[in-house]
Write an enzyme that holds these catalytic residues in place. Structure first.
Site, PDB file in Angstrom:
ATOM      1  N   ASP A 134     -63.639 -45.848  11.184  1.00 25.14           N
ATOM      2  CA  ASP A 134     -63.545 -45.156   9.771  1.00 25.14           C
ATOM      3  C   ASP A 134     -62.986 -46.454   8.935  1.00 25.14           C
ATOM      4  O   ASP A 134     -63.542 -46.345   8.018  1.00 25.14           O
ATOM      5  CB  ASP A 134     -62.551 -44.264  10.182  1.00 25.14           C
ATOM      6  CG  ASP A 134     -62.356 -43.460   8.728  1.00 25.14           C
ATOM      7  OD1 ASP A 134     -63.452 -43.139   7.996  1.00 25.14           O
ATOM      8  OD2 ASP A 134     -61.370 -43.000   8.477  1.00 25.14           O
ATOM      9  N   CYS A 189     -84.389 -33.158   8.505  1.00 15.20           N
ATOM     10  CA  CYS A 189     -84.086 -31.816   7.863  1.00 15.20           C
ATOM     11  C   CYS A 189     -85.245 -30.896   7.634  1.00 15.20           C
ATOM     12  O   CYS A 189     -84.991 -29.782   7.416  1.00 15.20           O
ATOM     13  CB  CYS A 189     -83.284 -32.006   6.913  1.00 15.20           C
ATOM     14  SG  CYS A 189     -81.649 -32.785   6.811  1.00 15.20           S
TER      15      CYS A 189
END
Ligand code: B12
Ligand code: SF4
Ligand code: SF4
Length: 380
Positions: A134, A189
């Site tokens: 992160d 998608c």
């Protein structure tokens, strides 16, 4: 282990250190992702996250983290745990799933270091490693995509086959050559646009592009100042982060239950927070004690109470009015006073107008005065 390695053995080692998915990619710069990052930054979509825009080529170049890097091991950790459907019940604010338990950085980074040390023992020629999770300047989704962990969804999250997006990503950079793992099976998608439709603030100017200036996650976690007035009602019950574009994703139906107990609600704040209780945290020490070890420390007390005030108005938390009055009257932070005034304007207008007049006479902060004037200007 030889350079023409055994990915199964690496996966086994990673799983023994608490990582659920492993891939390997080269140390080459992430060229396509760099172009996307530069376009994103140039469009202003990074909002005030200056660390994201300061030096895009650094974030796309694994050598930034380890000079002698030759391979990047990319890892994913499942964090999905069950919880009853969120109900605001006129008093609760909502917390994004990733923050329900212990701060994942504290859980993942020590394990990454242990796994890095274990890799030095088994990978031929490996003498040094660096870890990232992160905070480090590396484009984690792009590195993981190139290693075949998954594919970028229209909501910009990395979707993993048979898992979805409820995963944390992390990397170990090694100074030894490992065979890259093959690309993920071709999935995408298709015609689905559920996430784009579900976003409460219209934060996707196009599929695969997120404008952080409008994103609830950015606004409630990273943004330091006043929340844009027009967006406040659209923040809904969210008090920390947002999951709307992941909750609707059909790939997330396959999310496995995380075996890391630290991510379960019992280890942290869980899926919802009592808003009057939150608004009564009037001192930084009490705030730090309440949220120690959780990601909710990041926006600091002033940011979280700002969010709580807005969420209270959005869920109709009239039970929070006494705490909001107290915040609007004498909180040490102008940010809290300003947002408490706004929330009172929605929950108890006569009281809000009295406090706005008082603020105009006594307060000297520009944001509070602006909020007070807006309240009185809007008065019927
Ligand atoms: C800045 C940041 C944010 C910002 C901006 C998010 C964003 N979409 O850019 C804000 C604060 C909004 C945010 C929110 C969240 N974040 Co965040 N965030 C980051 C951080 C630090 C950098 C992301 C970044 O580089 N953004 C810049 C854009 C340009 O890059 P990108 O989104 O990564 O997209 C790249 C690829 O997907 C690829 N790509 C994109 N589109 C397409 C399309 C095609 C066709 C192709 C081929 C490639 C491609 O190119 C892009 C450039 O590299 C990373 C950690 C890290 N060091 O990478 C975590 C990270 C992305 N965040 C994470 C999480 C968990 C979240 C939240 C879910 C938290 C929450 N619940 O509130 C939300 C999700 C919101 C969302 N829909 O993205 C996880 C994501 C895990 C995953 N499965 O994807 C990460 C990886 C942290 C981690 N170590 O686990 N985040
Ligand atoms: S996290 Fe929430 S606000 Fe941000 S893009 Fe996703 S749905 Fe929209
Ligand atoms: S909701 Fe649909 S469009 Fe959005 S990321 Fe998931 S599959 Fe892709």
């Amino acid at each position: 282990m030889t350079a023409s390695d055994d990915h199964a053995a690496l996966r086994d080692l990673a799983s023994r250190h608490g990582f659920h998915v492993l891939g390997v990619t080269s140390a080459e710069p992430l060229a396509d992702a760099l172009a996307r990052l530069e376009a994103w930054a140039a469009a202003g979509h990074a909002a005030d996250m200056r660390w994201m825009t300061r030096n895009p080529p650094e974030r796309a170049t694994p050598r930034t983290l380890l000079d002698a890097v030759r391979s990047v091991v990319t890892l994913a950790v499942d964090y999905w745990t069950p919880a009853p459907p969120f109900e605001a019940e006129g008093r609760y604010g909502r917390v994004a799933r990733y923050a329900w338990g212990r701060d994942y950085h504290d859980v993942v980074i020590p394990r990454l270091r242990e796994l890095g040390a274990a890799l030095l023992d088994v990978v031929d020629g490996a003498t040094r490693f660096a870890v990232a999770c992160d905070h480090s300047p590396i484009l984690e989704r792009a590195a993981a995509a190139r290693a075949g962990l998954g594919f970028p969804g229209k909501n910009t999250c990395l979707l993993l086959p048979r898992r979805g997006s409820w995963v944390f990503l992390a990397e170990i950079l090694l100074d030894a050559e490992l065979e890259p793992t093959p690309p993920a099976p071709q999935e995408h998608c298709g015609t689905c646009v559920r996430c784009l439709d579900a976003c409460p603030t219209g934060a996707f100017p196009a599929p695969h592009v997120l404008d952080a200036r409008r994103c609830v996650s950015y606004l409630t976690i990273e943004h330091r100042g006043v929340l844009p007035r027009a967006l406040r009602p659209r923040l809904g019950p969210w008090v920390f982060g947002c999951d709307d574009c992941q909750d609707v994703c059909p790939f997330n139906r396959f999310a496995p239950l995380s075996d890391r107990p630290e991510f379960a609600p019992d280890f942290g704040v869980g899926p919802r927070l009592d808003l009057p209780g939150l608004l009564r945290l009037r001192h930084d020490d009490a705030f730090r004690a309440r949220f120690a070890g959780t990601p909710l420390l990041r926006p600091k007390r002033r940011g979280l109470l700002r969010n709580a005030a807005v969420a209270a108005a959005n869920v109709g938390a009239t039970c929070a009015v006494p705490a909001l009055v107290s915040c609007a009257t004498d909180d040490a932070e102008p940010l809290v006073r300003a947002h408490a005034l706004w929330a009172l304007g929605r929950l108890d207008a006569p009281q809000a107008h009295r406090l706005a007049e008082r603020a105009l006479a006594r307060d000297d902060d520009g944001d509070v005065l602006g909020e007070a004037r807006a309240l009185l200007d809007d008065a019927p």
